[in-house]
Motif scaffolding. Structure first.
Motif, PDB file in Angstrom:
ATOM      1  N   ARG A  12       0.821  -1.218   0.000  1.00 23.82           N
ATOM      2  CA  ARG A  12       0.000   0.000   0.000  1.00 23.82           C
ATOM      3  C   ARG A  12       0.854   1.267   0.000  1.00 23.82           C
ATOM      4  O   ARG A  12       0.392   2.335  -0.356  1.00 23.82           O
ATOM      5  CB  ARG A  12      -0.930   0.011   1.209  1.00 23.82           C
ATOM      6  CG  ARG A  12      -0.228   0.118   2.548  1.00 23.82           C
ATOM      7  CD  ARG A  12      -1.210   0.094   3.690  1.00 23.82           C
ATOM      8  NE  ARG A  12      -0.534   0.171   4.986  1.00 23.82           N
ATOM      9  CZ  ARG A  12      -1.158   0.123   6.159  1.00 23.82           C
ATOM     10  NH1 ARG A  12      -2.473  -0.022   6.186  1.00 23.82           N
ATOM     11  NH2 ARG A  12      -0.479   0.204   7.284  1.00 23.82           N
ATOM     12  N   ASP A  48      -3.138  -2.272  -1.031  1.00 24.68           N
ATOM     13  CA  ASP A  48      -3.026  -2.824   0.318  1.00 24.68           C
ATOM     14  C   ASP A  48      -3.066  -4.351   0.220  1.00 24.68           C
ATOM     15  O   ASP A  48      -3.959  -4.920  -0.420  1.00 24.68           O
ATOM     16  CB  ASP A  48      -4.200  -2.327   1.167  1.00 24.68           C
ATOM     17  CG  ASP A  48      -4.023  -2.625   2.651  1.00 24.68           C
ATOM     18  OD1 ASP A  48      -3.454  -3.689   2.988  1.00 24.68           O
ATOM     19  OD2 ASP A  48      -4.462  -1.799   3.475  1.00 24.68           O
ATOM     20  N   ASP A  62      -6.231  -6.084   0.850  1.00 25.75           N
ATOM     21  CA  ASP A  62      -7.327  -5.900  -0.104  1.00 25.75           C
ATOM     22  C   ASP A  62      -7.385  -7.135  -1.000  1.00 25.75           C
ATOM     23  O   ASP A  62      -6.917  -7.135  -2.152  1.00 25.75           O
ATOM     24  CB  ASP A  62      -7.090  -4.627  -0.924  1.00 25.75           C
ATOM     25  CG  ASP A  62      -8.246  -4.301  -1.862  1.00 25.75           C
ATOM     26  OD1 ASP A  62      -9.162  -5.145  -2.002  1.00 25.75           O
ATOM     27  OD2 ASP A  62      -8.222  -3.213  -2.477  1.00 25.75           O
ATOM     28  N   SER A 121      -9.150  -7.023  -4.679  1.00 29.62           N
ATOM     29  CA  SER A 121      -8.400  -6.312  -5.725  1.00 29.62           C
ATOM     30  C   SER A 121      -7.224  -7.136  -6.228  1.00 29.62           C
ATOM     31  O   SER A 121      -6.946  -7.170  -7.440  1.00 29.62           O
ATOM     32  CB  SER A 121      -7.908  -4.959  -5.202  1.00 29.62           C
ATOM     33  OG  SER A 121      -8.991  -4.094  -4.951  1.00 29.62           O
TER      34      SER A 121
END
Length: 405
Positions: free
Chosen positions: A32, A49, A52, A55
């Motif tokens: 991130r 990040d 995440d 994603s």
């Protein structure tokens, strides 16, 4: 060219990225922090990040063929994300069950107790009322821990019930489940045991002695690699780690354990297990420096579907390496001096800073607040220890107190 996704690109993850490059892999690094130092060595930077999951799974699915993605490496506390990508792409590596079970201290505790793996008793709590009830069962002192944090975030020793509310608030703050573990306090000597499960066989990468000096906060101040233990004790430790990993169904993945030898009766117990390699410059530096083994290379070869080379897991040298943190007083960093001089000291291998001039050092509350690491190695402990002490005396932090006007 085969590519690998490396989750994490900070100072402790940079060596993993360099290892992947040495293996001839195209490195896709995710972090991130767009200024993460490891990005310097990566081929493709993903400013995402590492928690995440969606994603990163979407990226992997959309780019599997474009980049010929063959593996994922959790360079930090990212086993759950690695598992999700593994399963989405059909790659070798840690499973979601193992990643989630090892990441959640309550889930792993239940599995170990069910399978007779020696571990301190504990109870999950979500309220002060629950915690007070648990303490009546567990007793004081006890440990209060965030259920799924790392680097000792949200963890502390509780001596008095009067401090319970503050300890719980800290634990809840670092827990994604807003719950905490009330765990039996065990006085003893702590160790880090590094293993990898590969095709259901345990590969052993050594045992390090962990050092603490800031209680009641369980901040690790350093470690010595290897620990001085007789062969019988080592064998018992490795067997407990094997059984603990089996209970969590870890295979084709690391199984790194925090262990303790209870002082009163020398009983060996497991405290926690991560389905990733150790941090704290253990797998990255002190293991290669002390034994010549390379657990990072081993796991990367495993992950991309190659048989790990024998040189990665066979000891070649017999030295002592240590990593210790230096703790300058909290405050504004006006000047850092002596780093270059310290690096010239015989036996000093690396010095890592996570702060720079102009930054502010926070009060030390967990392991992630450590700001300076010194890595030393020598033929014996005394020489390595002497090198560290000389380096510590050479490095100077000029700090302006937070209370200064």
């Amino acid at each position: 060219m085969k590519s690998i996704i490396i989750l994490g690109a900070g100072v402790m993850q940079a060596r993993a990225i360099q290892t992947a490059k040495d293996l001839g892999l195209y490195v896709i690094a995710a972090d991130r922090d767009r200024k993460a130092v490891g990005f310097e060595y990566a081929d493709l930077k993903l400013v995402i990040d590492t928690k995440d999951i969606q994603s990163l799974v979407d990226f992997a699915l959309n780019n599997k063929d474009i980049y010929n993605i063959k593996g994922v490496f959790a360079a930090a506390d990212n086993a759950i994300t690695a598992a999700a990508i593994n399963e989405a792409l059909g790659l070798i590596g840690v499973s979601s069950f193992s990643a989630k079970s090892s990441n959640n201290k309550w889930l792993s505790k239940q599995l170990w107790l069910k399978n007779n793996v020696p571990t301190p008793l504990a109870v999950e709590v979500k309220t002060i009322k629950d915690a007070k009830k648990a303490i009546k069962e567990i007793g004081l002192p006890c440990m209060v821990k965030a259920i799924d944090s790392s680097a000792s975030r949200g963890t502390q020793k509780l001596e008095s019930i009067s401090n319970l509310e503050i300890a719980l608030e800290e634990a809840f703050r670092y827990s994604s489940t807003h719950s905490a573990l009330i765990e039996e306090y065990v006085e003893g000597f702590e160790y880090s045991v590094e293993t990898v499960m590969y095709n259901s066989k345990q590969y052993r990468f050594g045992i390090a002695k962990r050092e603490y000096d800031l209680l009641p906060l369980p901040i690790e101040t350093g470690h010595i690699n290897p620990a001085v233990l007789d062969s019988k004790t080592q064998e018992e430790m490795y067997n407990i780690v094997y059984n603990a990993a089996a209970a969590l169904k870890i295979d084709n993945a690391p199984a790194k354990a925090d262990m303790i030898i209870r002082k009163k009766d020398s009983k060996i117990m497991i405290l926690e297990m991560a389905a990733r390699l150790s941090g704290g410059f253990h797998s990255q530096y002190t293991t290669p420096l002390s034994s010549g083994m390379d657990p990072i290379k081993f796991v990367m070869q495993l992950t991309i579907g190659e048989k790990p080379s024998i040189d990665t897991y066979m000891p070649k040298i017999n030295k002592v390496a240590l990593c210790r943190a230096i703790f300058p007083k909290p405050g504004y960093v006006e000047k850092i001096e002596g780093i270059e001089e310290a690096l010239k000291i015989k036996g000093i291998n690396k010095i890592f800073l996570t702060i720079k001039e102009g930054d502010t050092i926070e009060d030390y509350k967990h392991c992630a607040h450590r700001v300076c690491y010194v890595i030393a190695s020598a033929d014996n402990y005394q020489e390595a220890d002497n090198a560290f002490r000389l380096a510590k005396n050479t490095i100077n932090f000029k700090i302006r107190s937070n209370n200064a006007t």
